[in-house]
Design an enzyme around this catalytic site. Structure first.
Site, mmCIF file in Angstrom:
data_model
loop_
_atom_site.group_PDB
_atom_site.id
_atom_site.type_symbol
_atom_site.label_atom_id
_atom_site.label_comp_id
_atom_site.label_asym_id
_atom_site.label_seq_id
_atom_site.Cartn_x
_atom_site.Cartn_y
_atom_site.Cartn_z
ATOM 1 N N CYS A 108 -1.371 6.006 -4.662
ATOM 2 C CA CYS A 108 -2.173 6.899 -3.522
ATOM 3 C C CYS A 108 -1.693 8.202 -3.190
ATOM 4 O O CYS A 108 -1.581 9.338 -2.811
ATOM 5 C CB CYS A 108 -2.253 6.408 -2.461
ATOM 6 S SG CYS A 108 -3.170 4.488 -1.793
ATOM 7 N N ALA A 263 -5.910 -1.759 8.913
ATOM 8 C CA ALA A 263 -5.843 -1.606 7.559
ATOM 9 C C ALA A 263 -6.356 -0.708 6.798
ATOM 10 O O ALA A 263 -7.686 -0.443 8.035
ATOM 11 C CB ALA A 263 -5.628 -2.309 6.556
ATOM 12 N N HIS A 365 -9.622 6.248 3.424
ATOM 13 C CA HIS A 365 -8.289 6.047 2.497
ATOM 14 C C HIS A 365 -8.996 6.384 1.404
ATOM 15 O O HIS A 365 -8.661 5.466 0.371
ATOM 16 C CB HIS A 365 -7.376 5.521 2.747
ATOM 17 C CG HIS A 365 -6.098 5.505 1.544
ATOM 18 N ND1 HIS A 365 -5.813 6.124 1.075
ATOM 19 C CD2 HIS A 365 -5.591 3.968 1.705
ATOM 20 C CE1 HIS A 365 -4.521 6.035 0.227
ATOM 21 N NE2 HIS A 365 -4.195 4.862 0.547
ATOM 22 N N CYS A 393 2.924 6.604 1.165
ATOM 23 C CA CYS A 393 3.469 6.021 -0.213
ATOM 24 C C CYS A 393 2.721 5.609 -0.914
ATOM 25 O O CYS A 393 1.254 6.282 -1.057
ATOM 26 C CB CYS A 393 3.586 5.080 0.822
ATOM 27 S SG CYS A 393 2.352 4.267 1.866
#
Length: 407
Positions: A108, A263, A365, A393
């Site tokens: 990521c 999430a 994302h 992260c």
């Protein structure tokens, strides 16, 4: 299995300010809209999305394509994207055949790491113009079948997204289980995460309404048998159902805290940032958007990846010559709601300054792109003179971060 003992794990931190007397300036930045999984952008490949972002960044920065000497683009799930995906994107954007191109995979953090690599090329004097960015089409990631003889009883099909993007390679658990570990250890509840995520959706909707996000986005023309559809807006934040938000079952653990709503999601998109030297800016009379002050990476135990971004600070700020109180905006990637909540809790950051326009939970994302989106957003939303921080992260226990100043 790796030991989770603090004595057994070496916590690695690397940071850097300018590596020479050269400064690195951001002179252009743009991103595509972020499409929902198997939705509006699903027919567009990751390199094609990146080409759109690169072209827009060049045009908006008034930079000639022939000026670009090197390109770094992040992409996590590269299977079936074709040979040298970043090279495809660069040539698709009209860059010279002579341009050097590298595809970056730091999970990521890939998109942000790509910008760091571009900045390093400028600071060390190797290049005067470089592009850093990220891309991902999670909608096009294939399923895998293990090569070899097919055994009695058939074969197993492996989801490429889960295998290469979302599973801890050491303990063989989904990243969500790692997030649950952090939530439990830090006392971050289901209610905390639901409230955070609801606010993320509301902030994203308001930001689009108020024009805080639109300027960084370039429309994508999606061709089909029916003609051309113009996609010019993020999809994910429009699909929330607040009535069902708090009643959803947890996904990873029966007594856990993480749900599909609090999430981040699976998405498609790309972003590109043009970095230039001071000499190049002066010679071409460019108007720089921001200056890169410092950047760095940190790592800890893979299961603790959610807290890895906190390990870079305050070291990076020290290298940048600024205090935590000087930071006007923190863009902390919302892989799970517990990530920014842990960041706020560990560092004592003012929550109102963290992701003020929403984040990955509500915007989406696309894992290879997200780090580049953080910088792109900071460049467009900070006011002159303000300091902004991007932190993200990544699987394997890592993280990357950058400090910039808006000019």
């Amino acid at each position: 299995m790796l030991s989770s003992s603090g004595h057994a794990i070496r916590r690695g931190i690397t940071t850097s300010a300018a590596l020479s007397n050269k400064h690195a300036f951001i002179v252009g930045a743009a991103r595509t809209p972020i499409g929902s999984f198997r939705s509006s952008l699903s027919s567009v490949t990751a390199p094609e999305l990146a080409s759109v972002a690169i072209k827009a960044a060049l045009e908006r920065g008034a930079v000639k394509p022939s000026s670009i000497q090197e390109v770094f683009l992040g992409q996590v799930c590269q299977a079936n994207a074709g040979q040298a995906p970043a090279r495809q994107a660069a040539l698709g954007a009209g860059l010279d055949l002579s341009v050097a191109v590298t595809t970056v995979n730091k999970v990521c953090s890939s998109g942000l790491k790509a910008i760091i690599l571009a900045a390093q090329q400028i600071q060390t004097g190797h290049q005067d113009f470089a592009i850093g960015g990220g891309m991902e089409s999670m909608s096009q990631v294939p399923f895998y079948v293990q090569r070899g003889e097919i055994p009695y009883g058939g074969f197993q099909v492996i989801d490429g997204i889960v295998k290469d993007g979302l599973t801890d390679a050491y303990d063989k658990v989904h990243m969500g289980n790692c997030g649950e570990k952090t939530s439990k250890e830090m006392g971050i509840t289901r209610k905390d995460q639901d409230e955070y995520a609801i606010n993320s959706y509301k902030k994203s909707a308001k930001a689009w309404e108020n024009g805080n996000i639109g300027p960084e986005v370039v429309p994508v023309n999606v061709k089909s048998k029916k003609g051309v559809t113009i996609v010019d807006k993020d999809e994910e934040f429009t699909k929330v159902n607040f009535d069902k938000f708090t009643s959803l079952r947890t996904v990873f653990q029966k007594d856990g805290t993480i749900t599909a709503a609090n999430a981040s999601t699976l998405n498609d998109g790309a972003a590109a940032v043009i970095v230039a030297s001071q000499e190049a800016v002066s010679e071409q009379s460019l108007k720089p958007l921001a200056r890169i002050l410092a950047y760095g990476d940190a790592a800890t135990h893979p299961l603790d990846f959610a807290v890895a971004p906190t390990l870079m600070f305050p070291k990076i700020l020290e290298r940048a010559g600024v205090k935590q109180s000087d930071v006007a905006q923190w863009e902390v990637n919302e892989a799970f709601s517990c990530v920014p909540l842990a960041f706020i809790k560990k560092l004592g950051v003012d929550p109102s300054l963290v992701n003020p326009h929403g984040g990955a939970v509500s915007i989406g994302h696309p894992i290879g792109m997200s780090g580049a989106r953080l910088i792109t957003h900071l460049v467009h939303t900070l006011k002159s003179g303000q300091i902004g921080v991007a932190a993200i992260c990544n699987g394997g226990g890592g993280s990357s971060g950058m400090v910039i100043q808006k000019l």
